[in-house]
Design a protein around this motif. Structure first.
Motif: not given
Length: 728
Positions: A276-278, A284-287, A335-337
C-alpha cells in the motif's frame, strides 16, 4: 620483469607494457597507439574497508599538457581543475568498469589514467578506457574479465570502427560502446548535423540542414558492429593479458547486512502495508508511508523480543519494497503509480514565463520539473577552451548547463559547484539538441536547466524544455527534440520494458536507458546496464517503445510551440549571408565603411569572413533593416570598383562649392550630410567646433539644413566644412 604485448585490433595497432612503471600500484600499464601514450593505474586499500555497503570507486582521467608539447593556459602554469572533457571521460570509464566489481567489494579503489603523449589521430577516450581496463584486469582485485571500448562512425553511409578525430568530424554518427565478450555495459550516441548542397533548379543550389537522426534499425546495426568488435578485442585481451595477471588478493566480500529472518517476517506480517505504501503516487508520500510501516513494525512484540533495531527493520522493508515493485511490473504489468508499462506521465508546458529572459520554458512531467532558460549572445560570448590534440583555442557557441539543487528532491543542503553528474546530464542534453540548430547560425546560445523537482529523468526534461526554449528564442532549429527515459525489469525468464521511468523504477530496475530525438529518429542516447548485459533483440524492442513515447511527448510539445509569444527581452537581430569575398567591401579602408554604418544606424555588426554571414543587432528594428539594406546595396554594387562607388563625387561637386545639405545622422565624430545632387558626406567634428569632446547633439539636429563648403573631392569621397547654420 616487464612484458610488452602488441595487438592489431579494430583499426588500431595497440601496445601494452606491464610491470615496467608504477609497480607499487595494484595494477598498472603503459598503453600506446600511434604517438599516444597513456598510463593507467589501479590502487586499492584492502586494509581500510568502507563501513557502507557500496563500492567506493574513484576514477580520474588526467591530461598533461606536456603530452602535446604545450604550456598550460591561464595565469598559473600547471594543471589545475579538470576540464569538462576530462570529467566526462572519467564518467565514461567509471560507468564502463563499475559493473565488473563484485557485490560486497567495499575497499576504496582509485583508477588513475594519465595522458603522457598525445596524437591528434587517436581517440583519447577509447585509449583511456582500454588502458584502465587492462590495469584493472592484471591487478590483484577480483576482476576476471576485461572491457573494451570502441567508437563507431558513419561516413558516406558506411560504418567505420574507431575513426580518427578528423574522420569523426565528417561522420553522421558518433557511437561509443563499452562491453565485455559476453555483454554490453555502456552506450553513448549522438547524431552530427551537416549541411548538404541540394539542387534547386538547373543552375542553382542551396544548403539544406541535415540533422542525421538515426533510425532504430540502423542504430541496432551500428551497435551490433560495435558488439562484434568488442567481442574480438576482449577475447584477445583476456588471452594475452593473463600472462601479466597478478594472483587475486585474499579478501572478504561484505555480505548483505539485511537479516533474512527480518525480511521473512516483514513479508509474512506486513506485506499488504508495504504494498500500500509503494502504491502512493507522490514520491514524498511513499517515503513517509514506508517509514511509518517500519515504525509500526517496531511496535510488534516479536520484534521487541528479538531486539531488532529500526535500521534493520528499514533495510528489510526496502528489500521487500523492491521485490513488490519488480513483481508488480513483471507479473501484474502494473507500475507503482498505477501506470501501464508504456504510459507517459501527465505533461504541462509553459513558455516565456520570465519576462526579462530571452526565452524560458517550464516543462513538467509527473513529479519532474525543469525550468530551461535560453540566453543569446554574439560570437565573442562563447566558452573558450583548449583540447589537448588541438593547437588553437576552441570556441563553444552552444552551451547547456544543468543544475540540480537539493530542494528538487526535498534535501536540505546548499547549492555547490556542478559535479560530475551535473556535467554529464548537461552534456547529454547538449548532444540531443545540438544537431537541431542550423550550423550556419552564428550567435552564441546558452541554455541553463534549473531542476525544480526530480522524480525520474530530469536530463530528458531538460532536452524537452531546452528544445522549446530554443524555439522561443528564435534560434533556427530544424525540428523539435524530445527525450524519454526507459527502464527494464527482468527475472531472467521474463522481462518488462518501462517508458518514462520514475526514480523508484530507476533505483529498483535493471537498466537506465535515455533516448532523445525528433519524430524522424534518434539524436542522442545513453544507456547503463545494471545487470549482466542486454540482448540486442530486447534493446531493439526498447528503442521502438521509446519511439512511441517520444512521439507522444512531441505531439504535446508541438501544441505548446503554437502558443509561444516572443519575449520582449529578445535582442533584435537580422542575419543573412553574402559572398565572403565581398566582406572587405563592408569593412572598407581601415574599417571606415563599417564604422560609418554602425554610427549612422546605431547597430552592432558581426561578420564571418569564412562563411560570409552578416549579423546585425540593435535596439531599433527599423535601423536594423535599414542597415541590412545598406549593406546589401554595397555588396550588390561591389562587382567592380566603379559599381561600388555608385556616387562619383568628382563629377558632381567641385572644391569651394557652397551647398545646402540636410543632417541625416549625428555621430560622436561628426554628422552625416545628405547632399543636394545625391550622395552622402561626413562633416567631421573638427569642421564644426574646436572642442573635440563636444556633444554634437547640443549643436546640431537631425533634418537641420546647414550651409557647407566643399574642401576636397575624390572619386569616392568628399570632405566638407561648416560654412554657416541656417534655420530649418
Amino acid at each position: 620483469m616487464s612484458l610488452t604485448i602488441e595487438l592489431d585490433l579494430n583499426n588500431h595497432k595497440e601496445l601494452y607494457t606491464f610491470n615496467k612503471v608504477a609497480k607499487q600500484a595494484n595494477g598498472a600499464v603503459l598503453a600506446q597507439i600511434g604517438k599516444c601514450v597513456v598510463l593507467a593505474t589501479v590502487a586499492t586499500e584492502f586494509d581500510n574497508p568502507a563501513s557502507e555497503d557500496f563500492t567506493p570507486l574513484t576514477v580520474q582521467y588526467i591530461e598533461k599538457t606536456y603530452a602535446a608539447a604545450k604550456m598550460p593556459g591561464g595565469f598559473v602554469k600547471r594543471e589545475g581543475k579538470p576540464s569538462d572533457f576530462e570529467t566526462l571521460t572519467s564518467r565514461v570509464i567509471d560507468r564502463s568498469l563499475r559493473p565488473l566489481f563484485p557485490k560486497g567489494f567495499i575497499y576504496p579503489t582509485t583508477i588513475t589514467v594519465m595522458v603522457l603523449s598525445a596524437d591528434k589521430d587517436v581517440d583519447l577516450q577509447t585509449v583511456a578506457l582500454n588502458a584502465a581496463s587492462a590495469a584493472l584486469f592484471v591487478s590483484d582485485l577480483p576482476i576476471n574479465k576485461p572491457v573494451c571500448g570502441v567508437r563507431i562512425a558513419k561516413i558516406d553511409g558506411s560504418l567505420k570502427i574507431n575513426p580518427t578525430p578528423s574522420e569523426l568530424k565528417n561522420s553522421a554518427l558518433d557511437l561509443y560502446v563499452a562491453g565485455t565478450k559476453e555483454e554490453l555495459l555502456m552506450i553513448e550516441m549522438k547524431s552530427i548535423a551537416s549541411q548538404e548542397m541540394v539542387e534547386i533548379d538547373f543552375e542553382s543550389f542551396a544548403k539544406v540542414h541535415q540533422m542525421n537522426e538515426m533510425d532504430e534499425d540502423d542504430l541496432i546495426e551500428a551497435i551490433s558492429v560495435a558488439s562484434n568488435a568488442i567481442e574480438i578485442a576482449t577475447i584477445n585481451y583476456e588471452g594475452t593479458f593473463s600472462k601479466a595477471q597478478k594472483q587475486t588478493a585474499q579478501i572478504e566480500l561484505k555480505a548483505s547486512q539485511t537479516n533474512p529472518q527480518i525480511i521473512d517476517f516483514v513479508k509474512e506480517k506486513y506485506y499488504k502495508e508495504t504494498k500500500a505504501a509503494v502504491a502512493k503516487l507522490a514520491k514524498s508520500e511513499r517515503a513517509v508511508e514506508l517509514k511509518e510501516v517500519s515504525r509500526s513494525i517496531m511496535q510488534n512484540d516479536f520484534v521487541v523480543e528479538n531486539n531488532w533495531s529500526l535500521n534493520e527493520i528499514s533495510d528489510a522493508v526496502a528489500v521487500v519494497k523492491k521485490e513488490i515493485v519488480r513483481d508488480m511490473i513483471i507479473n501484474e504489468k502494473i507500475r507503482a503509480d498505477g501506470r501501464a508499462l508504456n504510459e507517459i506521465r501527465p505533461i504541462t508546458i509553459e513558455t516565456n514565463i520570465l519576462p526579462s529572459a530571452h526565452s524560458s520554458c517550464l516543462f513538467t512531467r509527473g513529479q519532474t520539473q525543469a525550468l530551461v532558460v535560453a540566453t543569446l549572445g554574439n560570437q565573442k560570448d562563447g566558452q573558450m577552451f583548449e583540447l589537448l590534440n588541438e593547437k588553437s583555442t576552441q570556441n563553444e557557441s552552444f552551451m547547456v548547463h544543468y543544475n540540480f539543487p537539493g530542494f528538487s528532491v526535498g534535501e536540505a543542503k546548499p547549492v555547490f559547484s556542478p559535479g560530475r553528474r551535473e556535467l554529464g546530464h548537461g552534456n547529454l542534453a547538449k548532444k540531443a539538441l545540438e544537431c537541431s540548430i542550423d550550423p550556419d547560425y552564428s550567435q552564441t546560445v546558452r541554455l541553463v536547466s534549473e531542476i525544480l523537482e526530480s522524480n525520474g529523468s530530469s536530463s530528458m526534461a531538460t532536452v524537452c524544455g531546452g528544445s522549446l526554449a530554443l524555439m522561443a528564442a528564435g534560434v533556427p532549429t530544424k525540428d523539435l527534440v524530445a527525450g524519454i527515459a526507459m527502464g527494464l525489469v527482468t527475472d531472467n525468464e521474463k522481462y518488462a520494458i518501462l517508458s518514462d521511468i520514475m526514480g523508484l523504477e530507476d533505483h529498483d530496475g535493471d537498466m537506465d536507458f535515455k533516448v532523445a530525438g525528433t519524430i524522424n529518429g534518434i539524436t542522442a542516447l545513453q544507456m547503463d546496464i545494471k545487470l549482466g548485459g542486454i540482448e540486442l533483440s530486447v534493446l531493439k524492442e526498447a528503442l521502438n517503445q521509446a519511439k512511441d513515447g517520444r512521439a507522444h511527448i512531441l505531439s504535446i510539445m508541438n501544441e505548446a510551440s503554437k502558443e509561444i509569444v516572443p519575449s520582449d527581452a529578445l535582442p533584435l537581430v537580422e542575419q543573412f549571408a553574402i559572398d565572403p569575398s565581398k566582406i572587405v567591401n563592408i569593412i572598407g579602408k581601415a574599417g571606415q565603411t563599417i564604422k560609418e554604418i554602425i554610427e549612422k544606424f546605431s547597430v552592432s555588426i558581426d561578420l564571418d569572413k569564412a562563411s560570409g554571414n552578416v549579423k546585425i543587432s540593435g535596439e531599433s528594428k527599423e535601423n536594423i533593416k535599414d542597415a541590412a539594406n545598406h549593406i546589401k546595396t554595397i555588396t550588390s554594387n561591389a562587382n567592380t570598383k566603379k559599381e561600388y562607388h555608385h556616387i562619383e563625387f568628382d563629377k558632381m561637386y567641385q572644391v569651394d562649392d557652397i551647398l545646402e545639405a540636410r543632417v541625416s545622422k549625428i555621430a560622436d565624430f561628426g554628422a552625416f550630410m545628405l547632399l543636394p545632387k545625391g550622395g552622402e558626406g561626413l562633416l567631421h567634428i573638427s569642421k564644426i567646433t574646436k572642442d573635440r569632446n563636444a556633444n554634437l547633439n547640443n549643436i546640431l539636429k537631425v533634418d537641420q539644413i546647414l550651409q557647407i563648403k566643399v574642401l576636397s573631392v575624390k572619386k569616392d569621397r568628399i570632405e566638407l566644412a561648416l560654412s554657416s547654420v541656417l534655420e530649418a
